[in-house]
Design an enzyme around this catalytic site. Structure first.
Site, mmCIF file in Angstrom:
data_model
loop_
_atom_site.group_PDB
_atom_site.id
_atom_site.type_symbol
_atom_site.label_atom_id
_atom_site.label_comp_id
_atom_site.label_asym_id
_atom_site.label_seq_id
_atom_site.Cartn_x
_atom_site.Cartn_y
_atom_site.Cartn_z
ATOM 1 N N ASP A 42 -14.489 -1.261 -6.650
ATOM 2 C CA ASP A 42 -14.983 -0.036 -6.018
ATOM 3 C C ASP A 42 -14.495 1.215 -6.758
ATOM 4 O OD1 ASP A 42 -16.197 1.633 -4.160
ATOM 5 O OD2 ASP A 42 -14.424 1.659 -2.870
ATOM 6 N N GLU B 15 -6.585 -7.766 -5.007
ATOM 7 C CA GLU B 15 -7.604 -8.298 -4.107
ATOM 8 C C GLU B 15 -8.438 -9.443 -4.673
ATOM 9 O OE1 GLU B 15 -9.938 -5.121 -2.471
ATOM 10 O OE2 GLU B 15 -8.266 -4.331 -1.311
ATOM 11 N N TYR C 81 -7.244 -2.269 6.144
ATOM 12 C CA TYR C 81 -8.085 -1.174 6.621
ATOM 13 C C TYR C 81 -8.478 -1.367 8.090
ATOM 14 C CZ TYR C 81 -8.405 0.372 1.792
ATOM 15 O OH TYR C 81 -8.097 0.813 0.523
ATOM 16 N N GLU D 293 -2.517 -0.305 0.112
ATOM 17 C CA GLU D 293 -3.733 0.424 0.448
ATOM 18 C C GLU D 293 -3.880 0.485 1.963
ATOM 19 O OE1 GLU D 293 -7.452 -0.576 -1.396
ATOM 20 O OE2 GLU D 293 -6.518 -1.077 -3.322
#
Length: 604
Positions: free
Chosen positions: A168, A419, A475, A513
């Site tokens: 991303d 990730e 997240y 993150e």
């Protein structure tokens, strides 16, 4: 000849570095004919001007050029003085994204795979001294599952190629870091390493140097006032420093190490560098710097700025460090690739901690792994035929990263992935070898880690035992149960953390993150997703969960600043999770972090 060396360029009485930065000639090669027509030997058939260093994408106004995928070429001329006939000559590129071949005077002098580490080419036998020389570079920015970072290429009906990243952030490419012509003695210092032992009131600086020729190494260490602190002789030895000043978090003290190569008592080469005496260790659930626990406060970042893309610029780096100091940060992760060397040198000076990450991102075969996280998606990434070649590239880039960055006091850990899929036998076998290789390479034996997304759950992940401290990208409240469901999101977050706690791993956890996309223009009461008020709420609730678990020893918010990403319905001209805008102005959340971090002890 010297062979391969990643020593940062310097100039002194024995060495010369000349910048080749400036306007070069540039040409796209969409049909891939440049090699067949020998542009490397004959020069470019047609061209436009292109600044070096830069990423080319944001300099153009047409989408075909901004999104260009495939081969592209650079060309320039440089003059090599004839007053250093006894020197070896090298070209050193800070990076070329993602792969390159370098030609000097029509001769192939170097090839490299990997877009974020130096490309060093020996041109001693082909350079014309006292004359102009032609330099041509072929490069390619395509992505695949056999190279880092991972992705694929789509061919449109028109025949135009497009990259499809499995990550991303925008696939900026080009000669994005400075280029130097180096002239170095043929018998020269080519490498050095330092490790440290700290005792009460004194320190041992263990060094090892490599050189060509039959000479002897002499080492001197000077304090910040220029006073000689210690000296030694031999290619390997120990410098004993009485009353040593330690390099500490946000309180940097740097010594200057000088290595001299002598032949028959005469100095034939010299190299100086700045080093910091400090130790790093993971002990139980703590991360220790100089034997004292430190709590990591800061950011995941990107090398990303308007117009320049990923090209390094000192002014941007200065602004970034000043913003991080302003709101109490002490650490950042080089997500998701090794940064330009100047970032580390500045971190050394400022006392910032750095988690240095190799470009192992996208190992999930997903165009939107940020959205797929937590959905249990498995793509059998590590069970495909490309894995052996990918692993070879991965190991080589880990080696080049550690070789380049091993002496920076700011670098406290190496991150070997971001990730990936970690739930299969194939992933476990793959990363076992990657981590074993990294442990062999680093003289300072820094902690090794990697950042894991939601699919790497405590009951499914096969790779977390490899990590000296565990990094989580989470997240909850954004991709998972966002908006009015944020209360449920925080309960899910707490449940996962309790599951990790029950495993009794007794290692530190760092959140590498967490964040929420936020448009700086948007305000609303009560806050809704994409507003600044929601980002504030998200941060505060996330911190409430983190603070329940004492094994959490760090929080690196995603992201320091808004950054460019591929187009998509979940991205508004880039990723907007920045705590600062892309032009480095604070959003409201910057004050939330500032208030939190300034209340913490500096090193806690």
């Amino acid at each position: 000849m010297l062979g391969y060396s990643e020593l940062y360029p310097c100039s002194n009485a024995y060495r010369s570095k000349v910048s080749l930065d400036g306007l070069w000639r540039f040409s796209f090669d969409a049909d891939g004919v440049g090699k067949e027509k020998e542009w490397g030997r004959n020069g470019l058939a047609s061209s436009c001007s292109m600044p070096v260093p830069s990423a080319f994408a944001d300099l153009f106004t047409k989408e075909e050029e901004r999104d260009y995928t495939g081969d592209f070429w650079y060309e320039t001329e440089f003059y090599c003085p004839d007053d250093l006939q006894d020197r070896a000559c090298f070209l050193r590129f800070g990076s070329i994204t993602h792969r390159a071949a370098v030609y000097c005077n029509g001769q192939l002098v170097g090839e490299h795979e990997g877009g974020f580490l130096p490309v060093v080419c020996d041109i001693t036998d082909v350079v014309k001294r006292g004359e102009a020389n032609r330099l041509v570079v072929w490069a390619n920015n395509e992505l695949s599952e056999a190279a880092l970072p991972c992705g694929s290429v789509k061919i449109l009906a028109s025949g135009r190629k497009l990259v499809k990243p499995y990550f991303d952030f925008f696939n900026y490419a080009g000669i994005q870091r400075s280029v130097y012509l180096l002239q170095i003695p043929k018998h020269a210092i080519v490498d050095y390493s330092v490790t440290y032992e700290i005792e009460e009131g004194r320190a041992k600086v263990n060094y090892e140097a490599a050189h060509t020729g039959d000479g002897d190494i002499w080492v001197s260490l000077y304090d910040q006032d220029g006073n000689l602190a210690a000296s030694g002789e031999g290619a390997k030895g120990t410098l004993c420093v009485e009353g040593a000043h330690l390099w500490n978090v946000r309180n940097a003290y740097l010594y200057t190490i000088k290595l001299e190569l002598k032949e028959n008592g005469r100095v034939v080469d010299e190299y100086k560098d700045r080093i910091g005496i400090r130790t790093v260790k993971v002990e139980g659930e703590k991360i220790l710097v100089n034997g004292k626990p430190v709590y990591l406060k800061g950011y995941g970042k990107h090398e990303d700025f308007e117009i320049m893309g990923r090209a390094f610029q000192w002014a941007v780096a200065k602004r970034d460090f000043e913003c991080m100091k302003w709101n109490g940060a002490n650490c950042f992760r080089t997500s998701h690739y090794p940064y330009a060397e100047e970032w580390y040198r500045m971190a050394d000076e400022e006392g910032f901690l750095v988690i240095d990450e190799v470009a192992a991102v996208g190992m999930m075969r997903s165009f939107a792994n940020f959205a797929d996280a937590g959905k249990g998606k498995h793509t059998y990434f590590f069970e495909t035929p490309t894995v052996p070649e990918l692993k070879k590239n991965h190991m080589r880039q880990v080696e080049e990263m550690i070789q380049r960055d091993k002496n920076h006091p700011s670098v406290i850990a190496f991150s070997l992935f971001n990730e990936p899929e970690t739930t299969s036998d194939g992933a476990a076998a793959y990363f076992k070898d990657i981590f074993a290789w990294a442990r062999e390479l680093d003289p300072q034996r820094r902690p090794l880690t990697g950042a894991m997304e939601k699919n790497s759950a405590p009951d499914k992940c096969r790779c977390y035992p490899l990590l000296d401290f565990i990094c989580l990208n989470r997240y909850y409240g954004w991709y998972i149960a966002g908006g009015p469901e944020i209360e449920e999101a925080m309960e899910l977050f707490a449940q996962e953390m309790k599951a990790w706690e029950e495993k009794k791993l007794h290692v530190p956890f760092v959140f590498t993150e967490f964040g929420a996309d936020t448009l700086a223009s948007e305000h609303k009461l009560p806050g809704v997703m994409w507003t600044q008020e929601y980002q504030d709420k998200y941060m505060e609730k996330t911190f409430e969960i983190m603070d329940r678990f004492p094994f959490v020893q760090g929080e690196l918010a995603w992201n320091f600043a808004d950054f460019q990403a591929q187009e998509g319905i979940m991205r508004v001209n880039g990723n907007k999770k920045g705590i600062f805008t892309r032009n480095r102005q604070p959003k409201n959340a910057a004050y939330v972090l500032k208030n939190r971090w300034e209340k913490m002890e500096r090193n806690q």
